[in-house]
Design an enzyme around this catalytic site. Structure first.
Site, mmCIF file in Angstrom:
data_model
loop_
_atom_site.group_PDB
_atom_site.id
_atom_site.type_symbol
_atom_site.label_atom_id
_atom_site.label_comp_id
_atom_site.label_asym_id
_atom_site.label_seq_id
_atom_site.Cartn_x
_atom_site.Cartn_y
_atom_site.Cartn_z
ATOM 1 N N ARG A 98 -13.785 31.416 -28.121
ATOM 2 C CA ARG A 98 -13.647 30.874 -29.486
ATOM 3 C C ARG A 98 -14.869 31.296 -30.299
ATOM 4 O O ARG A 98 -14.780 31.661 -31.465
ATOM 5 C CB ARG A 98 -13.481 29.350 -29.463
ATOM 6 C CG ARG A 98 -13.561 28.739 -30.848
ATOM 7 C CD ARG A 98 -12.940 27.339 -30.973
ATOM 8 N NE ARG A 98 -13.128 26.471 -29.836
ATOM 9 C CZ ARG A 98 -14.285 25.895 -29.487
ATOM 10 N NH1 ARG A 98 -15.371 26.107 -30.205
ATOM 11 N NH2 ARG A 98 -14.358 25.120 -28.434
ATOM 12 N N TYR A 119 -1.109 34.321 -54.208
ATOM 13 C CA TYR A 119 -0.127 34.062 -53.144
ATOM 14 C C TYR A 119 0.254 32.575 -53.131
ATOM 15 O O TYR A 119 -0.631 31.705 -53.181
ATOM 16 C CB TYR A 119 -0.717 34.500 -51.794
ATOM 17 C CG TYR A 119 0.126 34.108 -50.608
ATOM 18 C CD1 TYR A 119 1.472 34.414 -50.553
ATOM 19 C CD2 TYR A 119 -0.438 33.425 -49.534
ATOM 20 C CE1 TYR A 119 2.247 34.050 -49.464
ATOM 21 C CE2 TYR A 119 0.325 33.069 -48.429
ATOM 22 C CZ TYR A 119 1.674 33.376 -48.415
ATOM 23 O OH TYR A 119 2.435 33.002 -47.339
ATOM 24 N N ASP A 145 -9.734 38.136 -52.880
ATOM 25 C CA ASP A 145 -8.736 38.421 -51.859
ATOM 26 C C ASP A 145 -8.285 39.865 -52.088
ATOM 27 O O ASP A 145 -7.614 40.183 -53.072
ATOM 28 C CB ASP A 145 -7.571 37.419 -51.988
ATOM 29 C CG ASP A 145 -6.522 37.603 -50.906
ATOM 30 O OD1 ASP A 145 -6.383 38.733 -50.398
ATOM 31 O OD2 ASP A 145 -5.825 36.622 -50.590
ATOM 32 N N LYS A 201 -1.412 42.326 -43.185
ATOM 33 C CA LYS A 201 -0.790 43.272 -44.116
ATOM 34 C C LYS A 201 -1.267 44.701 -43.847
ATOM 35 O O LYS A 201 -1.097 45.192 -42.760
ATOM 36 C CB LYS A 201 -1.062 42.782 -45.541
ATOM 37 C CG LYS A 201 -0.795 41.285 -45.750
ATOM 38 C CD LYS A 201 0.645 40.942 -45.513
ATOM 39 C CE LYS A 201 1.064 39.495 -45.492
ATOM 40 N NZ LYS A 201 0.160 38.413 -45.584
HETATM 41 O O1 P1T Z 1 0.065 35.178 -44.041
HETATM 42 P P1 P1T Z 1 -1.413 35.103 -43.820
HETATM 43 O O2 P1T Z 1 -1.940 36.143 -42.895
HETATM 44 O O3 P1T Z 1 -1.893 33.724 -43.511
HETATM 45 O O4 P1T Z 1 -2.080 35.525 -45.220
HETATM 46 C C1 P1T Z 1 -1.987 34.765 -46.381
HETATM 47 C C2 P1T Z 1 -2.134 35.642 -47.598
HETATM 48 C C3 P1T Z 1 -3.346 35.675 -48.231
HETATM 49 N N1 P1T Z 1 -3.544 36.450 -49.332
HETATM 50 C C4 P1T Z 1 -2.558 37.212 -49.842
HETATM 51 C C5 P1T Z 1 -2.813 38.030 -51.059
HETATM 52 C C6 P1T Z 1 -1.302 37.213 -49.226
HETATM 53 O O5 P1T Z 1 -0.350 37.980 -49.767
HETATM 54 C C7 P1T Z 1 -1.071 36.415 -48.084
HETATM 55 C C8 P1T Z 1 0.253 36.362 -47.389
HETATM 56 N N2 P1T Z 1 1.316 36.866 -48.135
HETATM 57 C C9 P1T Z 1 2.614 36.974 -47.718
HETATM 58 C C10 P1T Z 1 3.056 36.533 -46.542
HETATM 59 C C11 P1T Z 1 3.516 37.587 -48.705
HETATM 60 O O6 P1T Z 1 4.674 37.929 -48.372
HETATM 61 O O7 P1T Z 1 3.094 37.747 -49.862
#
Ligand code: P1T
Length: 380
Positions: free
Chosen positions: A46, A98, A170, A195
């Protein structure tokens, strides 16, 4: 070293014990200590794991930062940042973001006494007006999800510095290949590594990159104390994806530009959102601060919700799915998917209409992708 070389080598030296060229998956939860308190830098996974360290080191380098931290999701990384602040504090967020980040703020952190104001990303002064004596952070995405708006990061960093408040960006949509917010004056870079960074739609992960040692130590403390860390296999897969980030981003962008131009001329399309389309304010800012425009685009379709439904079911290559940034093309419908947790009134106020469609353009052949859109638009 340049980007492509760093993505393949930084933090990824051959394994000392075997010569293995690829960083091993250190599938271990714990590490033997030679004597009490005497160890080789790892005690418990962790707190730290060598496969994770390789990923964190490489990500920090690609963002031009000193310190990287990997998390079990993008929202876990966001949670670590919002958790820096206590009851009675205030965060200013860009209003196009998001839906999950909005939900985290509204449904989780508000309960703990943190308040938020959403500043209009089209109006830089709106950020200045939103700052109060309690403000501890400015948080933006650029380009934004889902409207692909581009915020002048340098200018906003000036606003943040004047208010003595850190700026978090972000950078998920741009990826470090196209944009490095720290070099533009931001204090913190956030990624959903789910992503583009991983890029193959098979891992959920997140990351933070910072330069300031005190900020790093606070975030590192939270990473270990709260425990939302990625497992070694996920780190390994993400590292493998990262090696080809440059190649993939170039193809994503080439295809997205081609499709954005096609859509912007199509009679069934009301409006196309893509920062690489010339003649817009977003294009001007993006050209200054990004090295490319990315692989995401959105558009408004004519004919209301029935046309949306017909279009979505007419697609053969674009898969209807949440997420983005993988090699395969995806289509999403923000109103019912990524931004479903935003109250309708808030969503419509931001321009996320019932006829907005978002595309994550993959790296398939661009003619095949265009034909797929063309046919589905014909059916819509
Ligand atoms: O899904 P996660 O890995 O927890 O990430 C969240 C997140 C944070 N910032 C941005 C700009 C994002 O687009 C996302 C997650 N977005 C999607 C799942 C989507 O389909 O837009």
């Amino acid at each position: 070293m340049r980007f492509e070389t760093k993505a393949i080598h930084t933090g990824q030296q051959s394994d000392l014990s075997t010569g293995a060229v690829i960083v091993p998956v250190f599938q271990t939860s714990t590490y033997q200590q030679e004597a009490l308190g005497k160890h080789k830098g790892y005690e418990y996974s962790r707190t730290g794991n060598p496969t994770r360290t390789a990923l964190e080191t490489c990500l920090a380098e690609l963002e031009g930062g000193k310190y990287g931290l990997a998390f079990s999701s993008g929202l876990a990384a966001t949670t670590a940042v919002f958790s820096l602040f206590g009851q009675g504090t205030h965060i200013v967020l860009g209003d196009d973001l998001y839906g999950g980040t909005y939900r985290l703020m509204e449904k989780v952190f508000r309960k703990w006494g943190i308040s938020a104001t959403y500043a209009d990303v089209d109006d830089p002064e709106s950020f200045e007006r939103s700052i109060t004596a309690q403000t501890r952070l400015i948080w933006i995405e650029s380009p934004t999800n889902p409207l692909l708006k581009v915020i002048d990061i340098k200018r906003l960093a000036g606003v943040a510095q004047a208010a003595k408040v850190p700026l978090a960006v972000d950078n998920t949509f741009a990826s470090p290949y196209f944009q490095n917010p720290l070099a533009l004056g931001a204090d913190l870079v956030v990624h959903s590594t789910t992503k583009y960074i991983n890029g193959h739609s098979d891992v959920v992960g997140g990351a933070l990159v910072v330069n300031d040692e005190a900020l790093y130590n606070e975030l590192k403390f939270h990473q270990n104390a709260a425990g939302a860390v990625p497992g070694p296999w996920d780190c390994w897969l993400t590292l493998r994806g990262l090696k080809t980030l440059a190649l993939r981003m170039r193809e994503h962008e080439k295809n997205a530009k081609y499709l954005a131009e096609f859509l912007s001329r199509h009679e069934k399309v009301v409006r196309t959102y893509y920062p690489g389309l010339e003649g817009t304010r977003d294009y001007e800012i993006a050209s200054k601060q990004m090295r490319g425009f990315g692989g995401m685009l959105s558009f408004e379709i004519k004919g209301g919700v029935p046309a949306v439904e017909r279009f979505l079911s007419g697609l053969k290559i674009f898969l209807l799915a949440e997420s983005l940034g993988g090699v395969e093309s995806l289509v999403s419908y923000p109103a019912k998917m990524t931004h479903a947790s935003m109250p309708e009134q808030e969503r419509l106020k931001r321009g996320i209409t019932d006829t907005l469609i978002r595309l994550s353009v993959g790296i398939e052949n661009c003619e095949d992708l265009k034909t797929d859109l063309e046919n589905a638009l014909l059916d819509s």
